[in-house]
Write an enzyme that holds these catalytic residues in place. Structure first.
Site, short mmCIF file in Angstrom:
data_model
loop_
_atom_site.label_atom_id
_atom_site.label_comp_id
_atom_site.label_asym_id
_atom_site.label_seq_id
_atom_site.Cartn_x
_atom_site.Cartn_y
_atom_site.Cartn_z
N LYS A 140 10.97 -42.05 2.73
CA LYS A 140 12.24 -42.50 2.91
C LYS A 140 12.19 -43.56 2.00
O LYS A 140 11.33 -44.02 1.55
CB LYS A 140 12.66 -42.92 4.13
N ASP A 180 21.09 -39.49 0.78
CA ASP A 180 21.51 -40.18 2.00
C ASP A 180 22.61 -41.08 1.70
O ASP A 180 23.41 -40.94 0.77
CB ASP A 180 20.26 -41.03 2.48
P1 NDP Z 1 27.68 -40.85 2.96
O1 NDP Z 1 27.44 -42.04 2.39
O2 NDP Z 1 28.09 -39.44 2.46
O3 NDP Z 1 28.66 -41.32 4.28
C1 NDP Z 1 28.34 -42.27 4.92
C2 NDP Z 1 29.84 -42.66 5.94
O4 NDP Z 1 29.59 -43.43 6.89
C3 NDP Z 1 30.81 -42.94 5.04
O5 NDP Z 1 32.24 -42.67 5.72
C4 NDP Z 1 30.70 -44.65 5.38
O6 NDP Z 1 31.85 -45.05 4.98
C5 NDP Z 1 30.39 -44.64 6.79
N1 NDP Z 1 29.35 -45.80 7.04
C6 NDP Z 1 28.53 -46.04 6.24
N2 NDP Z 1 28.00 -47.41 6.84
C7 NDP Z 1 28.54 -47.56 7.69
C8 NDP Z 1 28.69 -48.95 8.60
N3 NDP Z 1 27.72 -49.78 8.63
N4 NDP Z 1 29.62 -48.83 9.70
C9 NDP Z 1 30.47 -47.85 9.66
N5 NDP Z 1 30.64 -46.66 8.96
C10 NDP Z 1 29.44 -46.50 7.95
O7 NDP Z 1 26.49 -40.69 3.95
P2 NDP Z 1 26.03 -39.24 4.68
O8 NDP Z 1 26.98 -38.49 5.42
O9 NDP Z 1 24.94 -38.68 3.78
O10 NDP Z 1 25.05 -39.98 5.79
C11 NDP Z 1 25.65 -40.46 7.00
C12 NDP Z 1 24.33 -40.46 8.24
O11 NDP Z 1 23.55 -39.08 8.27
C13 NDP Z 1 23.52 -41.66 7.90
O12 NDP Z 1 22.89 -42.12 8.98
C14 NDP Z 1 22.32 -40.65 7.21
O13 NDP Z 1 20.98 -41.34 7.09
C15 NDP Z 1 22.29 -39.33 8.14
N6 NDP Z 1 21.81 -38.07 7.55
C16 NDP Z 1 22.20 -37.73 6.25
C17 NDP Z 1 21.82 -36.40 5.79
C18 NDP Z 1 22.23 -35.93 4.56
O14 NDP Z 1 21.91 -34.56 4.35
N7 NDP Z 1 23.09 -36.63 3.76
C19 NDP Z 1 20.60 -35.75 6.38
C20 NDP Z 1 20.29 -36.18 7.64
C21 NDP Z 1 20.67 -37.53 8.22
P3 NDP Z 1 32.15 -45.87 3.60
O15 NDP Z 1 32.76 -44.83 2.78
O16 NDP Z 1 33.08 -47.03 4.08
O17 NDP Z 1 30.79 -46.68 3.15
#
Ligand code: NDP
Length: 460
Positions: A140, A180
């Site tokens: 990671k 991510d």
């Molecule tokens: P994105 O950046 O596309 O989206 C993240 C979302 O979560 C946004 O809506 C963001 O809001 C919100 N967010 C981020 N930080 C916080 C916080 N501290 N409190 C509340 N909301 C928050 O990321 P992903 O969708 O790719 O990833 C989301 C999760 O899924 C993570 O935990 C990631 O590790 C996990 N994941 C992702 C994968 C992938 O393929 N993308 C694969 C496996 C796991 P804002 O826009 O305001 O920042």
């Protein structure tokens, strides 16, 4: 002579002590890394039955080795902002375990990123990648860079500087990053361009999540969200339940959330809420996904803008309140530790039947206990969100073959992988004496394959 019962009790005490000693050492050697401690504790505690049954893993110090990353790279990322001012961020890549394949895991750009966050994510990735059944190790990376409010040119200059250093340590057969939080298609494009320029060759398999026009895989964008829903669908099916007619709450509004909402809706659910890091929206009519996609994917706006176009919806400041909305199924898809004990209790009191963790480690250890103790179906992150990395591995396979599969082919493979992960987790939970506990099942199933590969490869 000791009775069978006494021997069993002895083996259990020895295994518990072993796990506890390793955990204490991890805490001592990695002070202040709370997220990493939490991820290690969750896995270690669930592996006790493995050490009771197979002391060989203890005797070969598999745990002591697996909790220590093979390599940690930390580097300076200088870049110039639109005002001509020099900015400096910190970059990381943790190459945790390569026993079953090249390191594989995403890059996160978020101001909260530090060594603890990247290590917890890299550690989890080892077991998740193993669970997919594909030949990929765990890694990671990321940076404390905040993409929010930055121009496209600033994002490009930052990612180019980041890759200028990272490119020394990655490659299609050594380490393959992906996206991510904060790293989507735009960032992967800039990263890939810089890697190609420096290397002077077209190594398509060095990154996944690429655009479809230059080596990306169909269904990669959808994979994590769709995969999480496929996993929950299996859990529900085993209990005679389904998404049809259910009420669903999904946190976040990023890549994972958007495609979880899409698939759940397609399966007949009504998704009534989603969020960003400022607050959440509740739409009793069901979320209009076209609006969310445009606001977040195209216009890069805040989720509160949704209510201006859909007056029946309400916006609430803060993130945790979303778990007070009554629902049948909750899909936390935003970030780590977003469901604490109190939120878990609220979900249970409101009758939640299933949780599918789309994000990494979104539930605290206390919250997981609440779900398990109340017989809520619980799909842990390692298993439920493995669809993203699984399709990343399919992207690598397509790049190696210089072929591109159709959306339907990739989606069918993803679906089958999620079904297999579910079944293997159920089987391991049964075999090791914790029927129905998918936390234990997923951890054990993921661990055994990596541990056996490490044993076969000697003390390295
Ligand atoms: P994105 O950046 O596309 O989206 C993240 C979302 O979560 C946004 O809506 C963001 O809001 C919100 N967010 C981020 N930080 C916080 C916080 N501290 N409190 C509340 N909301 C928050 O990321 P992903 O969708 O790719 O990833 C989301 C999760 O899924 C993570 O935990 C990631 O590790 C996990 N994941 C992702 C994968 C992938 O393929 N993308 C694969 C496996 C796991 P804002 O826009 O305001 O920042």
């Amino acid at each position: 002579m000791a009775t069978v019962q006494e021997v069993k009790q002895d083996a259990l005490q020895t295994a518990k002590k072993y796990v506890n000693d390793v955990y204490e050492t991890v805490k001592k050697c990695n002070p202040h890394e709370n997220e990493f401690h939490q991820a290690v504790k969750e896995i270690l505690d669930s592996l006790v039955p493995v050490f009771v049954k197979h002391p060989k893993y203890m005797n070969n110090a598999i745990l002591e080795r697996i909790v220590e990353p093979e390599r940690i790279i930390s580097f300076r990322v200088p870049w110039v902002d639109d005002q001509g001012k020099v900015q400096v961020n910190r970059g990381f890549r943790v190459q945790f375990n390569s026993a079953i394949g090249p390191y594989k895991g995403g890059l996160r750009f978020h101001p909260s990123v530090n060594a603890s966050i990247i290590k917890f994510l890299g550690f989890e990735q080892i077991f998740k990648n193993s669970l997919t059944g594909q030949p990929i190790g765990g890694g990671k990376g990321g940076s404390d860079f905040d993409p929010k409010g930055k121009s496209d040119m600033e994002i490009m200059r930052f990612t180019q500087s980041f890759m200028t250093e990272l490119c020394k340590y990655i490659g299609p057969d050594t380490d393959v990053p992906a996206g991510d939080i904060g790293v989507g298609g735009r960032e992967i494009g800039f990263l890939f361009g810089q890697y190609k320029k420096i290397r002077g060759g077209y190594e398509a398999g060095v990154l996944t999540g690429k655009g479809l026009g230059y080596g990306g895989s169909l269904a990669r964008t959808e994979a994590t969200g769709y995969g999480a829903v496929y996993f929950v669908q299996e859990m529900l099916k085993d209990q005679g339940l389904s998404f049809t007619g259910s009420t669903v709450v999904v946190s976040g509004s990023g890549n994972v959330s958007i495609y979880a909402i899409e698939k759940a809706t397609e399966l007949g659910a009504k998704v009534v809420a989603c969020s960003d890091s400022n607050g959440y929206i509740y739409d009793p009519n069901g979320i209009n996904l076209d609006t969310v996609k445009r606001l977040k994917e195209v216009e890069r706006k805040r989720i509160h803008e949704y209510v201006q176009e859909h007056p029946q919806a309400q916006y609430f400041e803060g993130c945790t309140g979303i778990w007070s909305i009554p629902c049948d199924i909750a899909l936390p898809c935003a970030t780590q530790n977003e469901i604490n004990e109190a939120s878990a209790k609220l979900l249970v009191a409101n009758g939640v039947k299933a949780i599918g963790e789309g994000a990494n480690m979104p539930s605290t250890l206390e919250a997981i206990d609440v779900f398990l103790n109340n017989k809520v179906l619980f799909g842990p992150a390692k298993a439920a969100n493995a669809g993203g990395v699984a399709v990343s591995a399919l992207e690598m396979a397509q790049n190696s073959m210089r072929l591109a599969w159709t959306f339907e082919e990739v989606d069918a493979k993803l679906h089958q992988i999620m079904v297999n992960i579910y079944r293997n987790s159920v089987k391991a939970a049964d075999e090791y004496g914790h029927p129905g506990n998918l936390v234990v099942g997923a951890n054990i199933a993921g661990f055994l394959k990596v541990a056996d590969a490490m044993m076969a490869q000697g003390i390295i």
